[in-house]
Design a protein around this motif. Structure first.
Motif, PDB file in Angstrom:
ATOM      1  N   HIS A 170       0.907  -1.157   0.032  1.00 14.79           N
ATOM      2  CA  HIS A 170       0.016   0.123   0.039  1.00 14.79           C
ATOM      3  C   HIS A 170       0.899   1.281   0.004  1.00 14.79           C
ATOM      4  CE1 HIS A 170      -0.112  -0.463   4.598  1.00 14.79           C
ATOM      5  NE2 HIS A 170       0.893  -0.270   4.462  1.00 14.79           N
ATOM      6  N   ARG A 180      -3.014  -2.775  -2.456  1.00 12.11           N
ATOM      7  CA  ARG A 180      -4.263  -2.196  -1.437  1.00 12.11           C
ATOM      8  C   ARG A 180      -4.187  -0.560  -1.976  1.00 12.11           C
ATOM      9  NH1 ARG A 180      -7.904   0.605   0.648  1.00 12.11           N
ATOM     10  NH2 ARG A 180      -8.479   0.450   2.904  1.00 12.11           N
ATOM     11  N   LEU A 221      -6.548  -6.850   1.384  1.00 12.73           N
ATOM     12  CA  LEU A 221      -6.887  -5.740   0.204  1.00 12.73           C
ATOM     13  C   LEU A 221      -7.907  -4.852   0.257  1.00 12.73           C
ATOM     14  CD1 LEU A 221      -5.483  -7.497  -3.227  1.00 12.73           C
ATOM     15  CD2 LEU A 221      -3.983  -6.309  -1.293  1.00 12.73           C
TER      16      LEU A 221
END
Ligand code: PBG
Length: 334
Positions: A45, A87, A217
């Motif tokens: 992320h 993500r 996710l």
């Protein structure tokens, strides 16, 4: 053969001779597992913090810098192939999933950083819209809730192109839209990426084994399920129909997913294609082993190696597995 000769033959035939010692067993072994055949899935992320993934003990949602540190360690375990799953910030998720083809997005930027540091690292990328879609589906969703096949393919082609431009080696469409492999192949070729391979999720089943991944996710469908595009777990002949289409459309590697509960499909693939066959030991399969091992009920190393061996024995050349970085150490101990 007469009955007597049959009896004599079976008395002389002692399969246990080939099991007498570890040295002889290893000489006669039909199937092996080695890090060279494994692909390690990694989550990332844009945040600065690395976050452990609760439902996938031992796995982490990496920050961009954390991911680089992780890849460095993973390469020391002889794992040189990875697949990236992002993500995406909620603020970037839209109904048309435009962030999926942003050339300055998380995935293209990460690929460039990785390739700069390790030009020989094999990077696979996921092609599907679910991390980028406010609907949480792999394809675009119409106002009445249908998954739009051909409109989705146009977006997937842009996504694949952005990944190839950033330096991806293997494009892996996991969306299950009809005709996407051929369309992505054409897009890559028209843009000078003849050498970028396509690993197709050919037989991807609508499976409950993906649960922990969707949590990791935050990519679960906001409504409905994925059964109009992912395959019915009850079907096997249909997997061969998908196989024929993906071969015709120009896939380089064909994948079955999940792996452990679909060994019969892996075997059918092996018997029907000369292409390499891959299998994905998915998050739920990993979690079941981890959870049982953490409670002391099963031996993690033994069970993990046995499941990976079974997937190879069924016919998989390549295995996507969250156990990948542990395998070298386990084999050295064995
Ligand atoms: C989605 C995608 C999924 C996985 C890989 N790519 C989940 C899904 O189809 O819902 C699952 C992987 C895993 O469970 O480990 N494009």
């Amino acid at each position: 053969m007469t009955r007597t000769r049959d009896a004599l033959f079976s008395a002389r035939s002692r399969p246990r001779r080939n099991r007498r010692s570890e040295a002889i067993r290893s000489l006669c072994r039909e199937t092996t597992v080695s890090p060279a055949a494994l692909v390690y899935p990694l989550f990332l992320h844009a945040d600065k913090e690395d976050c452990p993934i609760e439902a996938m003990p031992g796995q982490t949602r990496w920050s961009p810098n954390g991911l680089l540190r992780c890849v460095e360690q993973v390469r020391e375990q002889d794992i040189n192939s990875i697949v990236l799953f992002p993500r995406i910030d909620d603020a970037l998720k839209t109904r048309k999933a435009e962030e999926s083809f942003n050339e300055e997005g998380l995935i293209p930027n990460t690929i460039r950083r990785l390739k700069q540091k390790w030009p020989d690292l094999t990077i696979c990328t996921d092609v599907a819209l679910d991390p980028y879609s406010s609907d949480g589906h792999d394809g675009l969703v119409s106002d009445d809730g249908a998954i739009l096949n051909d409109e989705t393919i146009a977006v997937l082609c842009r996504q694949a192109l952005a990944q190839a431009r950033a330096g991806a080696d293997i494009i892996a469409p996991s969306d299950m839209m009809d005709g996407r492999v051929g369309a992505i192949r054409q897009t890559l070729d028209e843009n000078g990426f003849q050498d970028v391979a396509i690993l197709s999720y050919t037989a991807k089943y609508a499976s409950a084994f993906y649960g922990p991944f969707r949590g990791a996710l935050d990519s679960a469908p906001r409504s409905g399920d994925k059964k109009t595009y992912q395959m019915d777990p009850a079907n096997s002949r249909e997997a061969l129909r998908e196989l024929e289409l993906d071969e015709l459309e120009g896939a380089d590697i064909l994948m079955v997913k999940p792996a452990g509960a679909y060994l019969d499909i892996i075997r059918r693939f092996r018997d029907h294609t000369t292409l390499p066959v891959a299998a994905y030991q998915v998050s739920g399969e990993y979690l079941m082993v981890k959870a049982a091992a953490e409670s002391g009920w099963l031996n993690e190393k033994a069970i993990a190696l046995e499941t990976l061996t079974a997937i190879r024995r069924a016919g998989a050349d390549i295995i996507f597995t969250y156990f990948a970085p542990q395998v070298k150490g386990w084999l050295a101990e064995a």
